[in-house]
Design an enzyme around this catalytic site. Structure first.
Site, PDB file in Angstrom:
ATOM      1  N   LYS A  19    -101.982  52.796   6.451  1.00 29.65           N
ATOM      2  CA  LYS A  19    -103.372  53.384   7.425  1.00 29.65           C
ATOM      3  C   LYS A  19    -103.847  54.904   7.150  1.00 29.65           C
ATOM      4  O   LYS A  19    -104.939  55.279   6.690  1.00 29.65           O
ATOM      5  CB  LYS A  19    -103.167  53.101   8.753  1.00 29.65           C
ATOM      6  N   ARG A  95    -105.432  49.032  19.550  1.00 29.84           N
ATOM      7  CA  ARG A  95    -104.105  48.249  19.194  1.00 29.84           C
ATOM      8  C   ARG A  95    -103.765  47.231  20.150  1.00 29.84           C
ATOM      9  O   ARG A  95    -102.641  46.464  20.207  1.00 29.84           O
ATOM     10  CB  ARG A  95    -103.066  49.331  19.389  1.00 29.84           C
ATOM     11  N   ARG A 167     -90.852  61.903  10.936  1.00 30.92           N
ATOM     12  CA  ARG A 167     -91.255  61.563  12.477  1.00 30.92           C
ATOM     13  C   ARG A 167     -90.341  61.143  13.234  1.00 30.92           C
ATOM     14  O   ARG A 167     -89.412  60.241  12.692  1.00 30.92           O
ATOM     15  CB  ARG A 167     -92.415  60.657  12.393  1.00 30.92           C
TER      16      ARG A 167
HETATM   17  P1  AP5 Z   1     -98.638  55.620   6.201  1.00 35.00           P
HETATM   18  O1  AP5 Z   1     -99.733  55.907   5.568  1.00 35.00           O
HETATM   19  O2  AP5 Z   1     -98.134  56.718   6.802  1.00 35.00           O
HETATM   20  O3  AP5 Z   1     -98.676  54.322   7.203  1.00 35.00           O
HETATM   21  P2  AP5 Z   1     -99.280  54.062   8.541  1.00 35.00           P
HETATM   22  O4  AP5 Z   1    -100.124  52.790   8.306  1.00 35.00           O
HETATM   23  O5  AP5 Z   1    -100.091  55.157   8.703  1.00 35.00           O
HETATM   24  O6  AP5 Z   1     -98.183  54.081   9.338  1.00 35.00           O
HETATM   25  P3  AP5 Z   1     -97.828  54.802  10.701  1.00 35.00           P
HETATM   26  O7  AP5 Z   1     -96.199  54.829  11.026  1.00 35.00           O
HETATM   27  O8  AP5 Z   1     -98.462  56.165  10.950  1.00 35.00           O
HETATM   28  O9  AP5 Z   1     -98.435  53.687  11.768  1.00 35.00           O
HETATM   29  P4  AP5 Z   1     -98.225  53.448  13.299  1.00 35.00           P
HETATM   30  O10 AP5 Z   1     -99.670  52.493  13.578  1.00 35.00           O
HETATM   31  O11 AP5 Z   1     -96.942  52.773  13.618  1.00 35.00           O
HETATM   32  O12 AP5 Z   1     -98.205  54.885  13.878  1.00 35.00           O
HETATM   33  P5  AP5 Z   1     -99.134  55.674  14.750  1.00 35.00           P
HETATM   34  O13 AP5 Z   1     -99.110  57.210  14.218  1.00 35.00           O
HETATM   35  O14 AP5 Z   1    -100.613  55.032  14.558  1.00 35.00           O
HETATM   36  O15 AP5 Z   1     -97.602  55.071   4.926  1.00 35.00           O
HETATM   37  C1  AP5 Z   1     -96.161  54.859   5.463  1.00 35.00           C
HETATM   38  C2  AP5 Z   1     -95.412  55.444   4.076  1.00 35.00           C
HETATM   39  O16 AP5 Z   1     -95.601  54.541   3.264  1.00 35.00           O
HETATM   40  C3  AP5 Z   1     -95.751  56.912   3.688  1.00 35.00           C
HETATM   41  O17 AP5 Z   1     -94.713  57.402   3.303  1.00 35.00           O
HETATM   42  C4  AP5 Z   1     -96.661  56.433   2.473  1.00 35.00           C
HETATM   43  O18 AP5 Z   1     -96.550  57.655   1.493  1.00 35.00           O
HETATM   44  C5  AP5 Z   1     -96.008  55.262   1.707  1.00 35.00           C
HETATM   45  N1  AP5 Z   1     -97.011  54.379   1.296  1.00 35.00           N
HETATM   46  C6  AP5 Z   1     -98.021  54.130   1.741  1.00 35.00           C
HETATM   47  N2  AP5 Z   1     -98.921  53.285   1.026  1.00 35.00           N
HETATM   48  C7  AP5 Z   1     -98.133  52.799  -0.166  1.00 35.00           C
HETATM   49  C8  AP5 Z   1     -97.859  52.005  -1.038  1.00 35.00           C
HETATM   50  N3  AP5 Z   1     -99.139  51.341  -1.457  1.00 35.00           N
HETATM   51  N4  AP5 Z   1     -96.883  51.764  -1.932  1.00 35.00           N
HETATM   52  C9  AP5 Z   1     -95.919  52.586  -1.537  1.00 35.00           C
HETATM   53  N5  AP5 Z   1     -95.638  53.362  -0.511  1.00 35.00           N
HETATM   54  C10 AP5 Z   1     -96.872  53.663   0.287  1.00 35.00           C
HETATM   55  O19 AP5 Z   1     -98.679  55.630  16.134  1.00 35.00           O
HETATM   56  C11 AP5 Z   1     -97.488  56.238  16.461  1.00 35.00           C
HETATM   57  C12 AP5 Z   1     -97.250  55.829  18.141  1.00 35.00           C
HETATM   58  O20 AP5 Z   1     -98.290  56.629  19.118  1.00 35.00           O
HETATM   59  C13 AP5 Z   1     -97.047  54.385  18.500  1.00 35.00           C
HETATM   60  O21 AP5 Z   1     -95.777  53.796  18.325  1.00 35.00           O
HETATM   61  C14 AP5 Z   1     -97.579  54.566  19.858  1.00 35.00           C
HETATM   62  O22 AP5 Z   1     -96.368  54.776  20.713  1.00 35.00           O
HETATM   63  C15 AP5 Z   1     -98.565  55.521  19.979  1.00 35.00           C
HETATM   64  N6  AP5 Z   1     -99.987  55.012  19.933  1.00 35.00           N
HETATM   65  C16 AP5 Z   1    -100.784  55.395  18.857  1.00 35.00           C
HETATM   66  N7  AP5 Z   1    -102.101  54.816  18.923  1.00 35.00           N
HETATM   67  C17 AP5 Z   1    -101.823  53.807  19.896  1.00 35.00           C
HETATM   68  C18 AP5 Z   1    -102.753  53.218  20.851  1.00 35.00           C
HETATM   69  N8  AP5 Z   1    -103.944  52.824  20.225  1.00 35.00           N
HETATM   70  N9  AP5 Z   1    -102.367  52.439  21.910  1.00 35.00           N
HETATM   71  C19 AP5 Z   1    -101.026  52.826  22.413  1.00 35.00           C
HETATM   72  N10 AP5 Z   1    -100.354  53.598  21.844  1.00 35.00           N
HETATM   73  C20 AP5 Z   1    -100.759  54.034  20.563  1.00 35.00           C
HETATM   74 MG    MG Z   2    -100.385  56.758  10.467  1.00 36.24          MG
END
Ligand code: AP5
Ligand code: MG
Length: 225
Positions: A19, A95, A167
């Site tokens: 994402k 989410r 992270r």
């Molecule tokens: P990346 O682009 O970083 O993936 P992502 O989908 O953004 O993954 P996140 O871990 O950020 O998602 P998340 O939803 O768990 O975390 P968030 O920060 O929202 O890519 C991942 C890796 O793969 C990278 O190394 C990249 O280079 C590689 N890659 C990408 N595409 C690729 C491809 N095609 N091929 C190969 N490699 C590739 O949330 C974190 C925490 O915040 C949650 O756990 C929760 O506690 C809280 N939180 C956030 N939002 C909410 C909400 N709305 N409600 C409640 N809690 C929330």
């Molecule tokens: Mg992310």
């Protein structure tokens, strides 16, 4: 963007689906503002705010932050962008079904809506592998991968030249917890948006470039309508 049409998009998908990676590329092409709820919460933590302190334990354990702590903050940011004439690209929000409904209700009040939901579909086996190699820039949020998308210089952000970090919630046991929670609480949103006729599923196991091309095709179609 074609004409002055403002569209609002959601990037949906499990942890590691890409994402954040795709969002950074899409905002270079379209006048959309990237709003990542995870980045917003991490910024609160870095700034040591009360909210930042309150969300820490949930995030580090891989649990969702309670709706009452996250919804208002994110929706206020969305409204600010829209009232200033910019469409948003949401990443990590909504989410839960509660968040999705609250978002719809608030957008409706100001005559906006979610126009498209891009669902990045990735099998569980690939998620853990992606998270293990992820490194992020603590300053701009840009995401790298040690193998698939390495920085130009060893462990430095291409843009900010600051040291990349791993992270705390990317440890394998926490990642597995996040995947379970995604399946339970977030995956049902696919059905929610499918029923509204705005869900577009993309194969997120493809290369970063291929995924971007597929998303561009979807957005261009939305802009034509
Ligand atoms: P990346 O682009 O970083 O993936 P992502 O989908 O953004 O993954 P996140 O871990 O950020 O998602 P998340 O939803 O768990 O975390 P968030 O920060 O929202 O890519 C991942 C890796 O793969 C990278 O190394 C990249 O280079 C590689 N890659 C990408 N595409 C690729 C491809 N095609 N091929 C190969 N490699 C590739 O949330 C974190 C925490 O915040 C949650 O756990 C929760 O506690 C809280 N939180 C956030 N939002 C909410 C909400 N709305 N409600 C409640 N809690 C929330
Ligand atoms: Mg992310």
């Amino acid at each position: 963007m074609a004409g002055n049409k403002i569209i609002n998009l959601v990037l949906l998908g499990p942890p590691g689906a890409g994402k954040g990676t795709q969002a950074k590329r899409l905002i270079e092409r379209y006048p959309l503002v990237h709003l990542s709820s995870g980045d917003i919460l991490r910024a609160e933590r870095s700034a040591g705010t009360e909210l930042g302190q309150a969300v820490k334990e949930y995030m580090d354990a891989g649990k969702l932050v309670p709706d009452e702590l996250v919804t208002e903050v994110v929706i206020n940011r969305i409204k600010k962008e829209l009232t200033e004439g910019r469409g948003v690209l949401l990443d990590g929000f909504p989410r839960t079904e509660r968040q999705a409904k609250d978002l719809d209700a608030e957008l409706d009040k100001i005559d906006y809506k979610i126009d498209g939901v891009i669902d990045l579909d990735l099998p569980v086996e690939l998620i853990v592998e992606r998270m293990a190699g992820r490194r992020s820039c603590p300053q701009c949020g840009r995401v790298y991968h040690l193998q698939a998308n390495p920085p130009e210089e060893d462990n430095l952000c291409d843009e900010c030249k600051v040291e990349l970090i791993q992270r705390p919630d990317d440890k394998e046991d926490v990642v597995r917890k996040r995947i379970d929670i995604y399946e339970e609480q977030t995956a049902p949103l696919r059905e929610y948006y499918k029923n509204k006729g705005i869900l577009y599923t993309v194969d997120a196991s493809a290369t970063i470039d291929e995924i971007t091309e597929n998303i561009i095709r979807i957005i261009d179609r939305l802009l034509e309508n």
